[in-house]
Every structure is written in C-alpha cells, then in structure tokens.
Design an enzyme around this catalytic site. Structure first.
Site, PDB file in Angstrom:
ATOM      1  N   LEU A  54       0.725  -1.117  -0.033  1.00 54.58           N
ATOM      2  CA  LEU A  54      -0.120   0.047   0.026  1.00 54.58           C
ATOM      3  C   LEU A  54       0.728   1.301  -0.020  1.00 54.58           C
ATOM      4  O   LEU A  54       1.925   1.394   0.826  1.00 54.58           O
ATOM      5  CB  LEU A  54      -1.080   0.067   1.350  1.00 54.58           C
TER       6      LEU A  54
ATOM      7  N   GLU B  46      -3.603   6.587   1.263  1.00 54.57           N
ATOM      8  CA  GLU B  46      -4.220   7.644   0.547  1.00 54.57           C
ATOM      9  C   GLU B  46      -3.684   9.140   0.845  1.00 54.57           C
ATOM     10  O   GLU B  46      -3.881  10.155  -0.015  1.00 54.57           O
ATOM     11  CB  GLU B  46      -5.616   7.624   1.102  1.00 54.57           C
TER      12      GLU B  46
ATOM     13  N   ARG C 272     -12.438   6.149  -3.093  1.00 58.91           N
ATOM     14  CA  ARG C 272     -11.489   5.063  -3.570  1.00 58.91           C
ATOM     15  C   ARG C 272     -12.244   3.885  -4.765  1.00 58.91           C
ATOM     16  O   ARG C 272     -11.399   3.937  -5.589  1.00 58.91           O
ATOM     17  CB  ARG C 272     -11.371   4.076  -2.076  1.00 58.91           C
TER      18      ARG C 272
HETATM   19  C1  LIG Z   1      -1.780  -1.910   4.658  1.00 60.20           C
HETATM   20  C2  LIG Z   1      -2.868  -1.409   5.024  1.00 60.20           C
HETATM   21  C3  LIG Z   1      -3.085  -0.215   5.657  1.00 60.20           C
HETATM   22  C4  LIG Z   1      -4.294   0.159   6.415  1.00 60.20           C
HETATM   23  N1  LIG Z   1      -4.331   1.509   6.986  1.00 60.20           N
HETATM   24  C5  LIG Z   1      -5.439   1.829   7.514  1.00 60.20           C
HETATM   25  C6  LIG Z   1      -5.681   3.140   8.132  1.00 60.20           C
HETATM   26  O1  LIG Z   1      -4.804   4.259   7.885  1.00 60.20           O
HETATM   27  N2  LIG Z   1      -6.575   3.645   8.649  1.00 60.20           N
HETATM   28  C7  LIG Z   1      -7.564   2.576   9.104  1.00 60.20           C
HETATM   29  O2  LIG Z   1      -8.617   2.949   9.623  1.00 60.20           O
HETATM   30  N3  LIG Z   1      -7.410   1.282   8.587  1.00 60.20           N
HETATM   31  C8  LIG Z   1      -6.510   0.997   7.916  1.00 60.20           C
HETATM   32  N4  LIG Z   1      -6.335  -0.193   7.275  1.00 60.20           N
HETATM   33  C9  LIG Z   1      -7.323  -1.435   7.841  1.00 60.20           C
HETATM   34  C10 LIG Z   1      -6.962  -1.870   9.454  1.00 60.20           C
HETATM   35  O3  LIG Z   1      -5.731  -1.749   9.583  1.00 60.20           O
HETATM   36  C11 LIG Z   1      -7.563  -2.996   9.769  1.00 60.20           C
HETATM   37  O4  LIG Z   1      -9.041  -3.325   9.076  1.00 60.20           O
HETATM   38  C12 LIG Z   1      -7.522  -3.457  10.981  1.00 60.20           C
HETATM   39  O5  LIG Z   1      -6.192  -3.165  11.745  1.00 60.20           O
HETATM   40  C13 LIG Z   1      -8.071  -4.939  11.405  1.00 60.20           C
HETATM   41  O6  LIG Z   1      -7.710  -5.235  12.779  1.00 60.20           O
HETATM   42  P1  LIG Z   1      -8.031  -6.513  13.577  1.00 60.20           P
HETATM   43  O7  LIG Z   1      -8.014  -6.339  15.019  1.00 60.20           O
HETATM   44  O8  LIG Z   1      -9.594  -6.942  13.251  1.00 60.20           O
HETATM   45  O9  LIG Z   1      -7.454  -7.614  12.813  1.00 60.20           O
HETATM   46  P2  LIG Z   1      -5.941  -7.774  12.742  1.00 60.20           P
HETATM   47  O10 LIG Z   1      -4.690  -6.947  13.344  1.00 60.20           O
HETATM   48  O11 LIG Z   1      -5.387  -8.221  11.593  1.00 60.20           O
HETATM   49  O12 LIG Z   1      -5.658  -9.073  13.594  1.00 60.20           O
HETATM   50  C14 LIG Z   1      -5.999 -10.461  13.436  1.00 60.20           C
HETATM   51  C15 LIG Z   1      -5.483 -11.405  14.389  1.00 60.20           C
HETATM   52  O13 LIG Z   1      -6.008 -12.671  14.282  1.00 60.20           O
HETATM   53  C16 LIG Z   1      -4.866 -13.705  14.351  1.00 60.20           C
HETATM   54  N5  LIG Z   1      -5.529 -14.603  13.607  1.00 60.20           N
HETATM   55  C17 LIG Z   1      -6.378 -14.907  12.403  1.00 60.20           C
HETATM   56  N6  LIG Z   1      -6.623 -16.272  12.155  1.00 60.20           N
HETATM   57  C18 LIG Z   1      -6.105 -16.753  13.287  1.00 60.20           C
HETATM   58  C19 LIG Z   1      -6.290 -18.377  13.666  1.00 60.20           C
HETATM   59  N7  LIG Z   1      -6.532 -19.080  12.745  1.00 60.20           N
HETATM   60  N8  LIG Z   1      -5.776 -18.531  14.656  1.00 60.20           N
HETATM   61  C20 LIG Z   1      -4.999 -17.697  15.664  1.00 60.20           C
HETATM   62  N9  LIG Z   1      -5.154 -16.546  15.406  1.00 60.20           N
HETATM   63  C21 LIG Z   1      -5.439 -16.035  14.172  1.00 60.20           C
HETATM   64  C22 LIG Z   1      -3.841 -12.967  13.922  1.00 60.20           C
HETATM   65  O14 LIG Z   1      -2.742 -13.766  14.330  1.00 60.20           O
HETATM   66  C23 LIG Z   1      -4.028 -11.674  14.232  1.00 60.20           C
HETATM   67  O15 LIG Z   1      -3.407 -11.399  15.884  1.00 60.20           O
HETATM   68  C24 LIG Z   1      -5.096  -0.678   6.829  1.00 60.20           C
HETATM   69  C25 LIG Z   1      -4.957  -1.982   6.227  1.00 60.20           C
HETATM   70  C26 LIG Z   1      -3.663  -2.475   5.563  1.00 60.20           C
HETATM   71  C27 LIG Z   1      -3.794  -3.779   4.898  1.00 60.20           C
END
Ligand SMILES: Cc1cc2nc3c(=O)[nH]c(=O)nc-3n(C[C@H](O)[C@H](O)[C@H](O)COP(=O)(O)OP(=O)(O)OC[C@H]3O[C@@H](n4cnc5c(N)ncnc54)[C@H](O)[C@@H]3O)c2cc1C
Ligand code: SF4
Ligand code: SF4
Ligand code: FES
Lengths: 326, 570
Positions: free
Chosen positions: B242, B245, B276
C-alpha cells in the site's frame, strides 16, 4: 524501473529441524533473481518452488511487523525490506541465508525468541500512569515533548539489534538494546510515572545499561533507525539525573571518567581503573598488566598527566552537566 | 492420546486491535481470559495501518458529520445504529488510547493533530506520523500485558465448539510443536482480521487468510455482505503493497502512458480525491484500454515530484521508503508505479450492535462474539472510508469486550469433551497423509490470480459465473494435495494448507454473493448492472454453506436511521 533484469544467484540455505536433525546443514539452491525482488521473495520461492518444509516467519511483508528478521552473509536484515540487488552488489552472487542466532535455531530460519520477549517484558514496556477509562480530553503534549521520544516508539521488535549485540552473545543477563530503547521510549514520555522504577531495572549490574560496550552494532543494523545506543546513552544520563545511580564499578567508571576529564581535559586511564574498581582490587586484578605497561612507558603517573589546552571550556561544560557526587 | 482441556471465562482468537482491546476489558473486570493468536500479537496486521484513525474532535467537525460521511461512503448499506454508536464513541476512544500511551502527532497547543482523508467533510483522521496502526497496536497490547492478559501466541485456532446454538470453546494447536488443546469457555470471541489474501494483488499481510470466517461458515452459520471487497487505488505495481491515501491527499497526480492526467475524465471535480472505488476503476480502465505504464504495462504513474524533497520527507517518508524498496524508484525524483490492490473486507461474520454473532436474521448464537475486520456489524456497508476501520477494530473490540463482561455471569459453561477436537485432528491428519499430486502454492496461486481477474474491481455475470466454477474445481483438487513437510516442528507447510482450505471456502462466498447482487454499489461494481438498485438490493446478503459445500443466499434488512439514501456524488 523501466526494465527488469535477472541474475543467477547461489544461495547457501541454513537447514535445521530440531526434532529430527542432530546438526544443521547448508543446502545449495540456485535461482534466477529479478531486480524487483526482496529477500522475502526468495524465502517464499524456496518454500513454494523448491522445498515446502523450509520454514521462516513473516507476516506484513512491508517492513512494519518485525517478524521476518534473518541474516544474509552475517548481516542482519529484515527479509521483506532488503532488496536482492543491494545484497548482490555488496556480497556478490553467492549468498548465505541463516537465522538470526544459530544457537537458538529451532527450524531453519525460525529461532526461539523467548529471551528477547522476556527481556522486553522485564523493563515494564507500557505507560505507567493512571488510565482514565472515559476521558473527556487528551493529555496535553506539545510537539516538542512528542519529539522527545526520538523515534524510539518506532521499534518493531524485530530483534535484529538484540541478536547482533556482542554482549547478548556472552552474557545471558544483559537486557539488550531493543529493550533499552523501549525503556527510553517510556522514560522520555511526559505522561509516564514509572521512570524511577524502570531506571532501577536497567541499572542492575550485569543486566543493565552499564554493560553495553558501545560497539554501535545495534545502531548499524536497525532497519527502522531507532538507534538504540543513542537511547542507552540517554538512559545513562537519566540514571544520574534521577539520583538512581548505585555505587558500583560501572557508575564509578562513569563518574571517574567525568572526574578525569574535569581535571585534565583528557582521559587518565590508569586513574579511571583505580577509581572504578578501588586501589586494592585494581592492583590485584590488573597489577601484572599495569606493571608491564609501566615498564614500557604506557602508564602516565598522575603528576605527569598532560592537560588539554581546552581545559577551561571542558570544566565549564562539566560543571553545567554534572549532577551527582559519590 | 488425550488432549488437554483448559478452562477460561472467555477465549479470544486474534490479538490485533480488536482482540487485544476486548481482552483488556475482560481482564480488568476480573474475568479469566486467554487470547490465542497464530502470530506474536505485535505482528498482527493492525500494526500496518499508516494513515489515521477517525474521530470528530475539533470544533469545526461534528459527530453528525462523521455519521453522515460514513453512511454516504457506505453507499447507504451501513446499519445506522452501529454507525451512530461508532461516531459517538470515537472521541473518547481516541482519547482513551492516548491516555494509555499512544504517541499521536500533536498540534502546537498540545492537542491530537488531525489530517484530511477522502470522503470526509472535515480533517478528521488522528495520526501518529505515518505509523498510526503501529502506535495503537503497541499501546493496546502493552496495556493488556500490564493488567495481566494471558496471550497464547503462535497457536493456530482451527475450530470452534458449536452445538445447539451455543459456542463453548475453541480447538487449537501449537504451531511450534503441533501440541493440541481445547480451550473451553463460557464466551468466545473472534477477532481474526481481514481476508484480502484471496487476491493476487493485495495490500494484506500473508497472515490475512480469513480463517475465522470459514471456521464459522463450516458450522452452517452465515457470512454477511461478502461481495464487498475494497480495492485501494494505490498499491505498488507488482506487489500491491500500500501507498497510503495520504499520497493523493498531499497532491499526488495520476498519469497514464500518454502523460494525461486521466482523472479529469472520470471525476472532473474531485480528481484524484474522488472516493476509492471511483479512482480504482479509473486506473484499471486506463490499463485495460492500453494506456498502462511500467515493464508489464499494468500500472499508472503517481507523480509526487512537484511536492519537493522537503515536503515528501516531512509528510511521506515511510511511503518513499516503500517505493524505493519495492520498485527501486525515488518519488522525490521520479513518478512511481501504482495500481489497484485488494485491501479491505467490508463483509464478514454478522453480529448485532453488541457483537453477538447472528445465527440467522432473527436469532443469535449464545456465547459467541466477533469484532474488527472479520466481523460485519455493518459500519462500512458497501464501501468504507479511510481511517474508519482502525477505529472500528479498536472501538468495537472494546465495546464487545464490555458486552462479554456483562453476559458472562449469565452464561453457563458447557464442559468440553475430547471428541470436540475430532474435526481439527481429522483435518490435520488428512493433510499430513494426503498423497495426491496437487501443491498448496500451485492451487493458491490459481485461486489468487483468478479472483483478481474475475472478481476484482470490475465484475460481470460472465466472469463471476466462471469464477464460481473455478473455485469449486480448485476445492476438488484441494482434496488431492500433497505437502512436503511431515514433521511436527513449525510445520508451516501444514499451516499454509489449512489456510488455503479456508481461502477456498470464503472465496466461494465472495463470488456467489457478488453474482447474485445485480447492481453496482460501493466497491461492488457490475459492468452489466452499472447503477445502484435500491428497490431490489438495499439489503444485506446473508450466505450459508451446507454440508456439501454449496452456498445458499438470503437477505437481511438494513437498519435505517436519520439519513435517507441519496445519489452518491463527490
Ligand atoms: C496496508 C494497510 C493499511 C491500512 N491503513 C489503515 C488506516 O490508515 N486507517 C484505518 O482505519 N484502517 C487501515 N487499514 C485497515 C485496518 O488496519 C484493519 O482493518 C484493522 O487493523 C483490523 O484489525 P483487527 O483487530 O480486526 O485484525 P488484525 O489486526 O488483522 O488481527 C488479526 C488477528 O487474528 C489472528 N488470527 C487470524 N487467524 C487466526 C487463527 N486461525 N488462529 C489464531 N489466530 C488467528 C492474527 O494472528 C491476528 O492476531 C489498513 C489495512 C492495510 C492492509
Ligand atoms: S552498542 Fe551496546 S547495546 Fe548496542 S550492540 Fe553494542 S554492546 Fe550491544
Ligand atoms: S531497535 Fe531496531 S533493530 Fe532493535 S528490535 Fe527495534 S526495530 Fe529491530
Ligand atoms: S514480514 Fe513484517 S517486517 Fe517483514
């Protein structure tokens, strides 16, 4: 990038499975490497095209999660952030891929990082402060106060500095550069109330900041420019500023260092050893060497010590910066 | 061989922002909680967020404006009660993260600084240089550690224990040595993150294989709005990594092979700062019509050279670094190559506003919760706005943690049995002993390539039908795989195979749901149905998988609110 070039590279890949192998071995893999690739692409291709049992850690693939640290020809790198072309330029067309620490290898590139995390947790790596669960306002922090963190909050716990530090190699107690940088990160934060607690932890003999040999390896290898040695130096100062210094060889070394500079504007090494370790222990420990050095004229007697021609300036500087006396 | 059964009040799968925030709430309420994660917590993808996190903090902004922008951005498919909750709680959530230690960038008078993002009426994104996710993830993890949360890292959660409408635990194995265990609990939460790894060109971490979704779906529980996958306009050519933005926000211009600033044709008013979905479609269209650039002609230029060295170093240093690393191009001196990249998953495990997982349109599953990117509470609807998803993960993670605290005393513990681990053990055995001729990397590559080609930025009846057949065929071939590694220590070969199984299953949800949605809305663009059809499709898709692996579709009403649907122009 208008064209993509390729070169044939030979990789010596460290292989080891602690379940089945008695000793590690190296496997030769030859590959066409393109100018677009980073080291992680090669690790992926070895696993996906050559041998599925090859193992390594990775997650984000763009240098922000810290999972993929390994060594290439002895140089610590973040696999997903290191361009193949740069390595080829540096080392040529034969490259050795190894885990960060061979003695901690578990499976191929994967090491047991337990010691790293234990030390990370030991320095109380969190803001110590009363947490307001439903705050109306944020704490006021000026841009200058925010900048005081000096990018120490940018550490991604990749462990490159930790496993490149020569002291970690020989001293299991040493807390290590990454954890020190983290300790600095919170100590430098105006919102934190745990500074003295943390200083006492990082001030401990053999584990603490005084055992750093100032080789700068940690600053050199860090992929995020955290510069741990800079933070270690700042922690040295904090220890004195906060009156947390304990009377031991290391702190006496630092104070003795200051005394010598104050007196001569130069470092009187023999006097420094005497001051740090005490006269009698010094003679017992270094007597023989000292005598030999004296015979060949390498030891300058205190009364013969030359003075710096900038002595006044040095004295003024020391006066303004020193805070502690033993 | 008997499998140990550990008992907790609550078990959380995933330690990104959502999982870690929930765990801290449970811990400080005196509940016994474990967090299982297949990575070390600090490797979770939340740490990769660069741009920012939204909250109406300033006097110029308001909670109502934040709500409106979000609902409009969502192309009116968001549930407005959830949007309201999120926008109202955003300011105190950001300030709470700040009090816990997050190192936000500041204004001169010491307040949290904010910057503009696409689709926002006012500068609303709080940020920490270009490492917002990193500071938030570290902070929440550290504070969870401080209060004593039990993080069980490098364990793979492979199944849930689901019976009679109630979830009572998680079945998992230790990636280090294949030790297996049952985590028996009154309450289970999924916070397993996004699933854009089903696509070839993707901004997502290797770990974002959507395991949580398929684990749930395999028990006959629904997945919601799976057709809505966001394609970000600026991924680096080739890798999809990425370029935030912020690059367009700071004034980046998009150019094609003829040197035209082509956005003038697609969005004459907003140009590069249109939403987007609009910019992503424009880029792909230029490439399809032969005006692409780069060695494969599969990219366009983003030109930032006019900003000058100083501004680039001050505002976009990390992005410059990424372009140098992955393209060998320095944005200070030359334009860099970008194209659309699969980025964010709007759909997921359907939950009510307090995070209870839905069994169907009317019933909830007892003792089961989800939050973060894997969940669909629906605050993003058909298209999410930048800087709203980190907010969602943090805020709903915490909120759902609190709702678990409130529920736990009313829930009973159904004791787990050895046989609860059978499905996981069978799956592992099958993969370890399967002696077919297909390989995991081979099948995965076919899946990702075909998903990008047929279910990407542009979709039609024809490409989607084709993709349904491809995914089904790949699933059959998956039964005939062989992996190289048969050992127990860090068998990542086995892990990748299990993950591929999950990717194949949820990919079918994406294409079947997209095939049935005969309209264009937000990120879902059908070339054969180019307009939004509120009459027929102002509703959430609810998809179910049966025992044969076939998908059936149902729909669920969108929760209305104060904003009436309007045409979406920028
Ligand atoms: C490059 C990038 C930049 C971004 N920038 C922004 C931004 O600037 N602003 C914004 O609002 N959003 C942004 N996003 C989106 C945002 O970062 C994510 O949507 C958000 O952080 C997701 O958080 P989460 O806690 O749901 O999951 P994650 O942080 O993805 O955590 C998932 C967890 O689940 C665990 N897990 C998964 N499967 C299993 C399994 N089978 N067994 C055990 N553990 C498992 C993983 O180990 C991890 O700990 C961005 C995304 C990307 C890809
Ligand atoms: S400077 Fe100190 S901490 Fe850094 S690597 Fe050298 S000895 Fe270790
Ligand atoms: S200080 Fe640098 S090298 Fe050390 S762990 Fe942190 S990011 Fe890695
Ligand atoms: S994979 Fe995250 S730093 Fe390399």
């Amino acid at each position: 990038m208008t064209t993509i070039t390729t070169q044939t590279i030979t990789f010596n890949v460290f292989r080891f499975n602690s379940e089945t192998d008695y000793l590690p071995y190296y496997k030769k893999v030859e590959m066409e490497v393109t100018s677009e690739e980073v080291v992680l692409d090669i690790l992926n291709r070895i696993k996906w095209e050559v041998d599925g049992s090859f193992s390594y850690r990775r997650s984000c693939r763009h240098g922000i999660c810290g999972a993929c640290a390994i060594k290439v020809n002895g140089k610590g790198v973040l696999a997903c952030k290191e361009r193949m072309n740069d390595l080829i330029e540096l080392f040529g067309t034969e490259l050795t891929l190894e885990p960060l620490s061979i003695k901690r290898a578990v499976k191929d590139m994967i090491i047991d990082k337990e010691d790293f995390w234990v030390k990370h947790e030991a320095i109380e790596p969190y803001l110590i402060s009363h947490i307001e669960e439903h705050p109306e306002m944020e704490c006021a922090v000026t841009p200058a106060q925010a900048e005081a963190l000096l990018d120490s909050d940018y550490c991604i716990q990749c462990g490159l500095c930790h496993y490149s530090c020569p002291v970690i190699e020989i001293n299991d107690d040493f807390i290590g550069p990454a954890a020190f940088a983290k300790a600095y990160r919170f100590n430098a934060d105006v919102r934190d109330d745990g500074i003295d607690e943390r200083l006492d932890i990082i001030n401990a003999p053999s584990a603490g900041v005084w055992d750093c040999v100032k080789c700068f390896e940690c600053a050199e290898v860090c992929p995020k420019e955290v510069n741990p040695i800079e933070k270690i130096t700042k922690l040295h100062n904090q220890i004195f500023e906060h009156g947390r210094a304990i009377n031991n060889v290391a702190t006496r070394h630092a104070v003795g260092f200051a005394h010598s500079i104050k007196k001569h504007g130069l470092l009187d090494e023999a006097e420094l050893v005497r001051y740090s370790e005490g006269t009698l222990p010094m003679l017992m420990k270094h007597g023989k060497v000292g005598f030999k050095m004296f015979k060949v004229g390498k030891v300058v007697m205190p009364w013969n010590m030359p003075k710096s021609d900038k002595l006044d300036e040095v004295k003024a500087l020391i006066k303004s910066s020193s805070t502690v006396k033993f | 061989m008997s499998i140990p059964i550990y008992t907790y009040d609550a078990v959380i799968v995933g330690s990104g922002l959502a999982g870690s925030a929930a765990a801290r709430e449970l811990q400080i309420a005196g509940k016994n909680v474990a967090v299982i994660t297949k990575l070390h917590p600090l490797r979770s993808h939340s740490g990769a967020a660069q741009g920012g996190i939204n909250a109406a903090l300033s006097d110029a902004d308001s909670i109502e404006l934040h709500e409106f922008d979000t609902v409009k951005g969502a192309d009116y498919l968001a549930d407005q009660d959830a949007v309201e909750l999120m926008c109202q709680k955003a300011p105190s959530t950001i300030r709470w993260a700040e009090r816990m230690g997050a190192a936000f960038s500041r204004t001169d008078d010491g307040k949290i600084a904010q910057r503009p993002f696409g689709g926002q009426s006012s500068p609303r994104a709080c940020f920490a240089k270009d490492r917002t996710g990193l500071t938030l993830l570290q902070t929440i993890y550290e504070q969870a550690l401080r209060v004593g949360v039990d993080f069980i890292d490098e364990w793979y959660a492979a199944d849930i224990i689901y019976e009679d409408g109630k979830v009572s635990g998680v079945v998992a194995f230790n990636i280090r040595n294949q030790e297996k265990a049952i985590f028996n609990a009154k309450a289970v939460m999924f916070a397993t993150g996004g699933y854009a790894r089903a696509f070839k060109i993707s901004s997502n971490a290797h770990a974002n294989t959507g395991d949580g979704l398929s684990i749930v779906a395999r028990h006959g529980l629904p997945l919601e709005d799976m057709e809505f996958v966001q394609f970000h306009p600026s991924g680096l050519s080739g890798s999809g990594i990425l370029i935030s933005e912020a690059a367009r926000g700071e004034g980046g211009k998009l150019l094609n092979s003829e040197g035209e600033r082509f956005m003038e044709r697609y969005a004459p008013n907003k140009l590069e700062l249109a939403s987007r979905d609009v910019v992503a479609r424009a880029i792909i269209n230029e490439i399809r019509e032969g005006r692409g650039v780069g060695p494969r002609k599969d990219a366009v230029y983003i030109d930032l050279t006019h900003l000058g060295k100083e501004k680039i170093m001050e505002r976009l240093p990390e992005l410059r670094d990424l372009a140098i690393t992955f393209l060998g191009l320095d944005m200070i001196k030359e334009p860099i190559l970008i194209s659309a990249t699969a980025h964010y998953s709007m759909g997921g495990i359907p939950v009510d506003i307090d995070g209870h997982v839905r069994k169907n349109n009317d019933e909830l599953v007892e003792g089961f919760y989800a939050a973060g990117e894997c969940a669909c509470v629906s605050v993003h609807g058909a298209n999410r706005l930048g800087a709203n998803s980190v907010l969602e993960a943090l805020l709903f993670g915490r909120h759902v943690g609190q709702s678990m605290v409130a529920d736990i005393d009313k829930l009973f513990l159904r004791e787990a049995e050895q046989s609860d681990a059978d499905a996981m053990i069978e799956e592992m055995e099958r993969i370890l002993t399967s002696n077919g001729k297909e390989t995991v990397p081979g099948l995965r590559n076919e899946l990702q390539q075909s998903m990008t080609d047929n279910a990407g930025v542009f979709r039609t009846e024809e490409t989607l039908s084709k993709q349904v057949e491809i995914v089904k065929e790949l699933r059959k071939r998956f039964a005939n795989i062989r992996i190289d590694d048969k050992s127990k220590i860090f068998n990542t070969d086995l892990q990748e195979a299990i993950e591929l199984g999950h990717m194949l299953d949820y990919s079918l949800f994406i294409v079947e749901s997209a095939l049935a949605r005969k309209e264009s809305r937000g990120a879902h663009y059908r070339e054969d149905y180019t307009t939004r059809d509120d009459e027929s499709f102002m509703k959430h898709t609810m998809a179910y998988m049966d025992e044969n692996g076939d998908i059936s579709l149902d729909y669920m009403a969108v929760t209305p609110g104060k904003f009436e649907p309007q045409e979406r122009t920028y």
